[in-house]
Every structure is written in C-alpha cells, then in structure tokens.
Design an enzyme around this catalytic site. Sequence first.
Site, PDB file in Angstrom:
ATOM      1  N   ASP A  84       9.099  -0.237   7.196  1.00 35.33           N
ATOM      2  CA  ASP A  84      10.462  -0.763   7.186  1.00 35.33           C
ATOM      3  C   ASP A  84      10.643  -1.918   8.175  1.00 35.33           C
ATOM      4  O   ASP A  84      11.307  -1.788   9.199  1.00 35.33           O
ATOM      5  CB  ASP A  84      11.426   0.390   7.522  1.00 35.33           C
ATOM      6  CG  ASP A  84      12.844   0.114   7.046  1.00 35.33           C
ATOM      7  OD1 ASP A  84      13.072  -0.947   6.450  1.00 35.33           O
ATOM      8  OD2 ASP A  84      13.712   0.974   7.275  1.00 35.33           O
ATOM      9  N   ASP A 131      13.863  -1.697  14.393  1.00 36.75           N
ATOM     10  CA  ASP A 131      14.514  -0.495  13.840  1.00 36.75           C
ATOM     11  C   ASP A 131      13.554   0.687  13.962  1.00 36.75           C
ATOM     12  O   ASP A 131      13.444   1.521  13.068  1.00 36.75           O
ATOM     13  CB  ASP A 131      14.931  -0.713  12.377  1.00 36.75           C
ATOM     14  CG  ASP A 131      15.839   0.407  11.855  1.00 36.75           C
ATOM     15  OD1 ASP A 131      16.492   1.087  12.674  1.00 36.75           O
ATOM     16  OD2 ASP A 131      15.895   0.612  10.626  1.00 36.75           O
ATOM     17  N   GLU A 139       0.835  -1.198   0.000  1.00 41.58           N
ATOM     18  CA  GLU A 139       0.000   0.000   0.000  1.00 41.58           C
ATOM     19  C   GLU A 139       0.873   1.253   0.000  1.00 41.58           C
ATOM     20  O   GLU A 139       1.853   1.317   0.746  1.00 41.58           O
ATOM     21  CB  GLU A 139      -0.851  -0.039   1.283  1.00 41.58           C
ATOM     22  CG  GLU A 139      -1.712   1.169   1.518  1.00 41.58           C
ATOM     23  CD  GLU A 139      -2.433   1.070   2.873  1.00 41.58           C
ATOM     24  OE1 GLU A 139      -2.226   0.080   3.618  1.00 41.58           O
ATOM     25  OE2 GLU A 139      -3.213   1.994   3.163  1.00 41.58           O
TER      26      GLU A 139
END
Length: 257
Positions: free
Chosen positions: A211, A194, A145
């Site tokens: 990510d 992260d 998306e």
Amino acid sequence: MKDIDRILDKLRIKEKDSESRKIYAEVFDEKTLKTLYKLASKGLIQALGGVVSTGKEANVFYADGKIDGELKPVAVKIYRIETSEFFKMDEYLFGDKRFDLRKISRKDLIFIWTEKEFRNLERSFSAGVNVPEPYEYFRNVLIMEFLGEDEKPYPTLFDLRKDLPDIVDLEELFEKIKENLRKLYQDAELVHADLSEYNIILKGEDPYFIDMGQSVLIDHPLASSYLERDLKNIIKFFSKFRIKEDFESFLSYVRGD
Ligand code: ATP
Ligand code: MN
C-alpha cells in the site's frame, strides 16, 4: 449490457455463476472494465479470480497473470474512479517533484496516484525492500506480485495480532521491519507514510510492506512528520508485546544519522 458481457468473457472470470458476474459488473465502472479488457487483451490478466479486499479507495483482486511469458499469480489493485476520498491524495502529491499537479485535472489524479504507487513499489523493490514486485499499471489498475498462496493473501500483522508471539520471534520481526525501513529511507529514499500493522503482510517470517500510493520522497515537505508517524505506529504495535523501542534511536537508525 452486451458490451459488459463481452468484457467479462474476455476476463475469463473464474467464478462462473451469474451472481458473481453481477458483482463484477457492479464494482467496475465502464472505464475500469475497458481498462481490464485491455490488460486481458495484452495477456497480462489470463483470468480474474476472487475479491481479496474491498476498501474505500481501492479494491484488490486475485488473478492468474502472465508476466514476461510466465504464468504467475498476481494481485490486481483497482482504484475507484468514483471515490469521494481522493481529495486526501492532494497532500501527498503536492510537494512531489515527480508530478506537476498544475497541469492535471481532477479526473486524472487517480491515474497519477496509480502510477505513483507503481513507481514507489518499483523504487522500493529495486532497493531490496520487501514489497510486492510491481509488474504493470494502466490508468487506475495496478498489477503486482501476489503475496499469498492458493489465491488467498498472506495475513497482515493486524490479522495475526493475537497469534503473532506463537508464529514468530517478535524481536527478530521488529529487527526485520527496522532493516526494511532503513533501506526504504536510505536506498529508495522514500517514506511509506501509511505504515502500520494493517499495511505489513507476513510471508513466512518476513514482513512485506504494501500500500504505497501515499509514499513520498524523503525531500517532500512533510516527509519527516510522516516518518515520525510511521515509526510511532510500529513502536506502538510492538509495545503491546512488551517490546520497547526508543523513538529517537529508532529514527536515527532509519535515517543513518
Ligand atoms: P483501503 O481502501 O481498504 O485502505 P488499501 O488502499 O489499504 O485499501 P491495500 O492496503 O494496498 O489497499 O490492500 C488491501 C488489502 O489487499 C491488503 O490488506 C491485503 O490483504 C490485500 N493485498 C494488497 N496487495 C496485495 C498483494 N500484492 N498480494 C496479496 N494481497 C494483497
Ligand atoms: Mn492498506
């Protein structure tokens, strides 16, 4: 060269001028071009748009996509095959029972990494965590998306750092991030690993985590140290706006203990 031209035609690159085509031909190696060709042939990518981000491990592009017969904007994240940094990935893959590293050559590691990000996003999305919905992956290419408008991505918290107090209620934003972290840990059973202002996108007033290639299951041997680092990054970012949070209580909220 002919071959590359044919592939670029198939991708219906939106930036028509020859200069942009040259850039595409340069950033994509031959294998990646073939992978994109395949995704375009399947109709998933209708037309490849501009560069959203260029990074050390991956480049992200905008594309007009077609998902389950429906036209929609998509983000195409392409991991570099010739990356010098991907030895760092070992740490996050090792200890993940879903992937048996002993049977995997170094070259295939990057494909596994792409699959891992896809599966992490899928798990998170199913658990109701705010993440881009993952649509498809093939080799080193992930289609998801597109979080943005008019082919421009929504800003990250880092992009907004100065203006954030004028845009949102920071206490509420922090609360939403905490809720998403709790769902991620307790329902998706993942640690992002992260997380920081660079990997949180703001869509309206809602934070979205992006990510997730390096995200690990909560039983990964280093999961608790990654979680500690994630939470401390968030605490540090919000402390700049004078919002204080105690690490221990944040941790027990997220873990539910
Ligand atoms: P780098 O090598 O730079 O660290 P990265 O691995 O951090 O790349 P991401 O963080 O996933 O890659 O994406 C880089 C940027 O691309 C993000 O900061 C964001 O601006 C944009 N981006 C990533 N995913 C999406 C998405 N689904 N929708 C819109 N924009 C996105
Ligand atoms: Mn990132």
